[in-house]
Write an enzyme that holds these catalytic residues in place. Structure first.
Site, PDB file in Angstrom:
ATOM      1  CB  SER A   6      -0.945   0.004   1.295  1.00  0.00           C
ATOM      2  OG  SER A   6      -1.482   1.247   1.340  1.00  0.00           O
ATOM      3  CG  HIS A  29      -4.267  -1.284  -1.888  1.00  0.00           C
ATOM      4  ND1 HIS A  29      -5.556  -1.769  -2.246  1.00  0.00           N
ATOM      5  CD2 HIS A  29      -4.698  -0.166  -0.527  1.00  0.00           C
ATOM      6  CE1 HIS A  29      -6.458  -1.618  -1.400  1.00  0.00           C
ATOM      7  NE2 HIS A  29      -5.980  -0.296  -0.745  1.00  0.00           N
ATOM      8  CG  ASP A  31      -5.429   2.666   0.653  1.00  0.00           C
ATOM      9  OD1 ASP A  31      -6.284   2.074   0.445  1.00  0.00           O
ATOM     10  OD2 ASP A  31      -4.842   2.370   1.223  1.00  0.00           O
ATOM     11  CG  MET A  33      -8.176   7.859   2.011  1.00  0.00           C
ATOM     12  SD  MET A  33      -7.412   7.904   3.595  1.00  0.00           S
ATOM     13  CE  MET A  33      -6.528   6.306   3.475  1.00  0.00           C
ATOM     14  CG  HIS A  62      -9.864   1.012  -1.087  1.00  0.00           C
ATOM     15  ND1 HIS A  62      -9.478   0.995   0.212  1.00  0.00           N
ATOM     16  CD2 HIS A  62     -11.228   1.208  -0.881  1.00  0.00           C
ATOM     17  CE1 HIS A  62     -10.473   0.921   1.094  1.00  0.00           C
ATOM     18  NE2 HIS A  62     -11.651   0.859   0.379  1.00  0.00           N
ATOM     19  CG  MET A  64     -11.448   4.127   1.445  1.00  0.00           C
ATOM     20  SD  MET A  64     -10.207   4.134   2.607  1.00  0.00           S
ATOM     21  CE  MET A  64      -8.785   4.002   1.578  1.00  0.00           C
ATOM     22  CG  MET A 133     -11.602  -1.735   4.660  1.00  0.00           C
ATOM     23  SD  MET A 133     -10.057  -1.510   3.949  1.00  0.00           S
ATOM     24  CE  MET A 133      -9.361  -0.570   5.351  1.00  0.00           C
ATOM     25  N   GLY A 138      -8.984   4.897   6.507  1.00  0.00           N
ATOM     26  CA  GLY A 138      -8.809   6.498   6.835  1.00  0.00           C
ATOM     27  C   GLY A 138      -7.416   6.430   7.087  1.00  0.00           C
ATOM     28  N   GLY A 140      -3.232   4.774   7.869  1.00  0.00           N
ATOM     29  CA  GLY A 140      -2.330   3.594   7.967  1.00  0.00           C
ATOM     30  C   GLY A 140      -1.617   3.370   9.214  1.00  0.00           C
ATOM     31  N   GLY A 141      -0.977   1.913   9.638  1.00  0.00           N
ATOM     32  CA  GLY A 141      -0.289   2.017  10.919  1.00  0.00           C
ATOM     33  C   GLY A 141      -1.287   1.496  11.927  1.00  0.00           C
ATOM     34  CG  ASP A 171      -5.958  -2.332   3.373  1.00  0.00           C
ATOM     35  OD1 ASP A 171      -4.863  -2.193   3.984  1.00  0.00           O
ATOM     36  OD2 ASP A 171      -6.518  -1.200   2.613  1.00  0.00           O
ATOM     37  N   GLY A 172      -5.133  -4.073   6.295  1.00  0.00           N
ATOM     38  CA  GLY A 172      -4.986  -3.303   7.753  1.00  0.00           C
ATOM     39  C   GLY A 172      -4.293  -4.198   8.638  1.00  0.00           C
ATOM     40  N   GLY A 173      -2.988  -3.589   9.041  1.00  0.00           N
ATOM     41  CA  GLY A 173      -2.480  -4.212  10.238  1.00  0.00           C
ATOM     42  C   GLY A 173      -1.920  -5.820   9.757  1.00  0.00           C
ATOM     43  CB  SER A 194       3.011   0.248   8.574  1.00  0.00           C
ATOM     44  OG  SER A 194       2.212   1.429   8.474  1.00  0.00           O
TER      45      SER A 194
END
Length: 211
Positions: A6, A29, A31, A33, A62, A64, A133, A138, A140-141, A171-173, A194
């Site tokens: 990402s 990826h 993002d 926003m 993506h 958003m 998600m 909204g 990262g990290g 997506d996420g963590g 990250s």
């Protein structure tokens, strides 16, 4: 298992060089926003267009955005291969999916952490990917939300029992440990920001997520 670094976690002051360090991954990826649908702002189609000549990867975009359909053409023209949007952001989901397919790109739907898989059931036969998600969209990290794992399993079950053909993207963590959990649950593609971009050995991190 495919990996999608990402660029939300990349250094935007040297974006070309950052893209060069993650070419071992299958997807990139992106993002988008708007500061309204989610509480942050990122990039627009001009940046995606500038990135396109420097990568042969799948551009997995993506949106958003509060009104994603208004931006379909701009991001497709910029070089996006996939467009994923949120069901909460459009009035007619079937029309939006058909619009994307008519323009020759793959269509995806995204699930916020509090959105049940059942909300997507009417559309699963038509879409190309589902983006689960595993953090609040909204920023990262963030840390991985383990309550996303039952959603992945449910999507995998629906896919297998009904012969559907969508990719399950998470997506996420994502890191080495959460990647393993997602893979066991049935994910096909993992988005990692990250974990990859904060490492000096990014190819090694991509391999860790993939394996």
């Amino acid at each position: 298992m495919r990996v999608a670094p990402s660029i939300l976690s990349a250094d935007f002051s040297r974006l070309k060089e950052e893209i060069d360090t993650v070419k071992a991954a299958e997807w990139l990826h992106i993002d988008i926003m708007d500061g309204h649908f989610v509480p942050n702002l990122t990039i627009g189609p001009a940046v995606v267009k500038a990135m396109r000549p420097h990568s042969k990867q799948i551009f997995d975009t993506h949106l958003m955005l509060a009104n994603p359909e208004a931006y379909f053409d701009a991001f497709i023209d910029a070089g996006s291969d996939h467009i994923t949007f949120h069901i909460e952001a459009v009035d007619d989901v079937f029309r939006a999916i058909d619009t994307l397919h008519g323009k020759g790109v793959k269509a995806g739907l995204s699930l916020k952490p509090k959105t049940p898989v059942a909300d997507l059931h009417p559309y699963l036969a038509k879409i190309d990917l589902v983006l689960v998600m595993s953090v609040e969209p909204g920023f990262g990290g963030q840390s991985f939300m383990h309550e996303s794992l039952p959603k992945i399993r449910e999507l995998k079950e629906w896919k297998e029992k009904r012969g559907y053909d969508y990719d399950i993207v998470v997506d996420g963590g994502i890191n080495k440990e959460t990647a393993r959990l997602c893979k066991e649950a049935g994910a096909d593609v993992l988005v990692a920001g990250s974990f990859i971009f904060r490492s000096k050995n990014r190819e090694s991190r991509i391999t860790e997520v993939r394996s």
